[in-house]
Design an enzyme around this catalytic site. Structure first.
Site, PDB file in Angstrom:
ATOM      1  N   THR A 201       1.966  -8.833  11.332  1.00 50.08           N
ATOM      2  CA  THR A 201       1.979  -9.898  10.322  1.00 50.08           C
ATOM      3  C   THR A 201       1.627 -11.231  10.968  1.00 50.08           C
ATOM      4  OG1 THR A 201       3.295 -11.097   8.681  1.00 50.08           O
ATOM      5  CG2 THR A 201       4.519 -10.117  10.507  1.00 50.08           C
TER       6      THR A 201
ATOM      7  N   HIS B 108       6.755  -7.439  -1.405  1.00 45.35           N
ATOM      8  CA  HIS B 108       5.656  -7.887  -2.267  1.00 45.35           C
ATOM      9  C   HIS B 108       5.255  -6.840  -3.297  1.00 45.35           C
ATOM     10  CE1 HIS B 108       4.320 -11.053   0.960  1.00 45.35           C
ATOM     11  NE2 HIS B 108       5.391 -11.404   0.293  1.00 45.35           N
TER      12      HIS B 108
ATOM     13  N   ASP C 190       0.791  -1.236   0.000  1.00 43.04           N
ATOM     14  CA  ASP C 190       0.000   0.000   0.000  1.00 43.04           C
ATOM     15  C   ASP C 190       0.824   1.287   0.000  1.00 43.04           C
ATOM     16  OD1 ASP C 190       0.870   0.242   2.690  1.00 43.04           O
ATOM     17  OD2 ASP C 190      -0.971  -0.635   3.483  1.00 43.04           O
TER      18      ASP C 190
HETATM   19  P1  OAD Z   1      -2.437 -11.115   7.401  1.00 48.22           P
HETATM   20  O1  OAD Z   1      -3.771 -10.606   6.980  1.00 48.22           O
HETATM   21  O2  OAD Z   1      -2.110 -12.558   7.200  1.00 48.22           O
HETATM   22  O3  OAD Z   1      -2.190 -10.847   8.944  1.00 48.22           O
HETATM   23  C1  OAD Z   1      -2.455  -9.608   9.532  1.00 48.22           C
HETATM   24  C2  OAD Z   1      -1.933  -9.660  10.956  1.00 48.22           C
HETATM   25  O4  OAD Z   1      -2.109  -8.374  11.498  1.00 48.22           O
HETATM   26  C3  OAD Z   1      -2.665 -10.656  11.861  1.00 48.22           C
HETATM   27  O5  OAD Z   1      -1.715 -11.402  12.592  1.00 48.22           O
HETATM   28  C4  OAD Z   1      -3.467  -9.741  12.797  1.00 48.22           C
HETATM   29  O6  OAD Z   1      -3.592 -10.289  14.109  1.00 48.22           O
HETATM   30  C5  OAD Z   1      -2.582  -8.518  12.820  1.00 48.22           C
HETATM   31  N1  OAD Z   1      -3.282  -7.271  13.155  1.00 48.22           N
HETATM   32  C6  OAD Z   1      -4.575  -6.921  12.963  1.00 48.22           C
HETATM   33  N2  OAD Z   1      -4.792  -5.674  13.380  1.00 48.22           N
HETATM   34  C7  OAD Z   1      -3.614  -5.200  13.857  1.00 48.22           C
HETATM   35  C8  OAD Z   1      -3.191  -3.959  14.431  1.00 48.22           C
HETATM   36  N3  OAD Z   1      -4.029  -2.939  14.600  1.00 48.22           N
HETATM   37  N4  OAD Z   1      -1.889  -3.845  14.796  1.00 48.22           N
HETATM   38  C9  OAD Z   1      -1.014  -4.858  14.620  1.00 48.22           C
HETATM   39  N5  OAD Z   1      -1.364  -6.047  14.089  1.00 48.22           N
HETATM   40  C10 OAD Z   1      -2.636  -6.216  13.718  1.00 48.22           C
HETATM   41  O7  OAD Z   1      -1.376 -10.180   6.694  1.00 48.22           O
HETATM   42  P2  OAD Z   1       0.160 -10.398   6.411  1.00 48.22           P
HETATM   43  O8  OAD Z   1       0.838 -11.112   7.514  1.00 48.22           O
HETATM   44  O9  OAD Z   1       0.694  -9.093   5.957  1.00 48.22           O
HETATM   45  O10 OAD Z   1       1.040 -11.850   0.334  1.00 48.22           O
HETATM   46  O11 OAD Z   1       0.112 -11.346   5.172  1.00 48.22           O
HETATM   47  C11 OAD Z   1       1.318 -11.628   4.557  1.00 48.22           C
HETATM   48  C12 OAD Z   1       1.115 -11.830   3.117  1.00 48.22           C
HETATM   49  O12 OAD Z   1       0.124 -12.813   2.929  1.00 48.22           O
HETATM   50  C13 OAD Z   1       0.568 -10.633   2.354  1.00 48.22           C
HETATM   51  O13 OAD Z   1       1.563  -9.721   1.990  1.00 48.22           O
HETATM   52  C14 OAD Z   1      -0.003 -11.294   1.165  1.00 48.22           C
HETATM   53  C15 OAD Z   1      -0.744 -12.380   1.898  1.00 48.22           C
HETATM   54  O14 OAD Z   1      -1.056 -13.482   1.277  1.00 48.22           O
HETATM   55  C16 OAD Z   1       0.948 -11.802  -0.991  1.00 48.22           C
HETATM   56  O15 OAD Z   1       0.057 -11.213  -1.547  1.00 48.22           O
HETATM   57  C17 OAD Z   1       2.046 -12.528  -1.692  1.00 48.22           C
END
Ligand code: OAD
Length: 246
Positions: free
Chosen positions: A190, A121, A106
């Site tokens: 994450t 990514h 983003d």
């Molecule tokens: P996810 O959607 O898998 O995870 C989001 C994380 O953020 C979760 O562990 C939530 O608990 C946490 N979360 C939610 N609200 C929050 C807040 N206010 N503060 C801190 N943490 C919070 O997203 P990613 O881990 O980014 O890849 O996913 C990794 C990758 O998987 C993405 O980049 C994408 C996806 O598939 C590709 O597109 C290749």
């Protein structure tokens, strides 16, 4: 909510000179961007991101995939960075060596003012040719979606990494070099499910770094870490900065 930070953690942060940070979708959640694994809303509710973010999906229905990314691009353009993004800008200013590795597409960290950002990514604002991934900055908007490259006529796509695609090799190399050579490493917002990004915090730990997770929920790596700060990054990070100053 008020968070407590252990004196040992604060001492490690004060003594550090090399800091690495890995961020995921959770960092942008408080800006109003749904995380990747949140249920989608409205028009897109019937799709799973995993079904839209693949080269196969683009080949079989390029318009659907382009339109989904156009919707996401608008979504991220219409919102603002949150206190978590800004706290990371301030953190960068405190350390001589600081690298922010993000899985987010983003561009919000750069909008907030972070300088040394490694995008694992890609970035949803950039557009490349589907065939050879050459960046294209201008094209004719004749209503056809996806648009085509004005030079070659090939379909254009967002410059993001889809499931099953390679991560940009330079970005990946830098990310692992940071994890292997830092004093402190943060894993923020994450789910630590998607490799190879998910192994960065563990690599940092194995190389002796103090590893800190910031996330309201438990993740795949929480059990391996000594410092787990349970809360939204937009609340925890500013308080951590204050505590470091105290
Ligand atoms: P996810 O959607 O898998 O995870 C989001 C994380 O953020 C979760 O562990 C939530 O608990 C946490 N979360 C939610 N609200 C929050 C807040 N206010 N503060 C801190 N943490 C919070 O997203 P990613 O881990 O980014 O890849 O996913 C990794 C990758 O998987 C993405 O980049 C994408 C996806 O598939 C590709 O597109 C290749």
């Amino acid at each position: 909510m008020t968070y407590e930070f252990s004196p040992e953690l604060l001492a490690n942060l004060k003594n550090a000179t090399r800091v690495g940070v890995l961020t995921g979708a959770g960092v942008s959640a408080e800006s109003g961007v749904p995380t990747f694994r949140d249920a989608q809303e409205g028009l897109w509710a019937k799709y799973r991101p995993e079904d839209l973010a693949t080269p196969e999906a683009f080949v079989s229905n390029p318009k659907l995939v382009w339109d989904w990314y156009a919707w996401r691009r608008k979504l991220v353009t219409d919102v603002e960075p949150n206190p978590g993004h800004y706290a990371l800008v301030e953190l960068e200013q405190r350390y001589p060596e600081f690298t922010l590795i993000t899985q987010n597409v983003d561009g919000m960290h750069q909008r907030a003012g972070s300088q040394n950002v490694v995008e694992l990514h890609g970035n949803i604002r950039r557009v490349v040719r589907f065939k050879d991934r050459v960046e294209v900055t201008e094209w004719e908007d004749d209503g056809e979606n996806p648009p085509r490259c004005p030079t070659t006529g090939d379909y254009l796509r967002p410059d993001v990494v889809w499931f099953g695609e390679m991560l940009p090799p330079e970005a990946l190399k830098t990310a692992f070099a940071v994890a292997e050579n830092c004093d402190v490493f943060f894993s923020i917002g994450t789910s630590a499910l998607v490799q190879p990004a998910a192994s960065l915090p563990i690599t940092a730990k194995e190389n002796g770094a103090t590893v800190i997770e910031i996330n309201p929920d438990s993740t795949m790596i929480s059990q391996y870490l000594k410092y787990v700060l349970r809360g939204p990054s937009g609340e925890v990070l500013p308080q951590l900065l204050d505590a470091m100053q105290a």
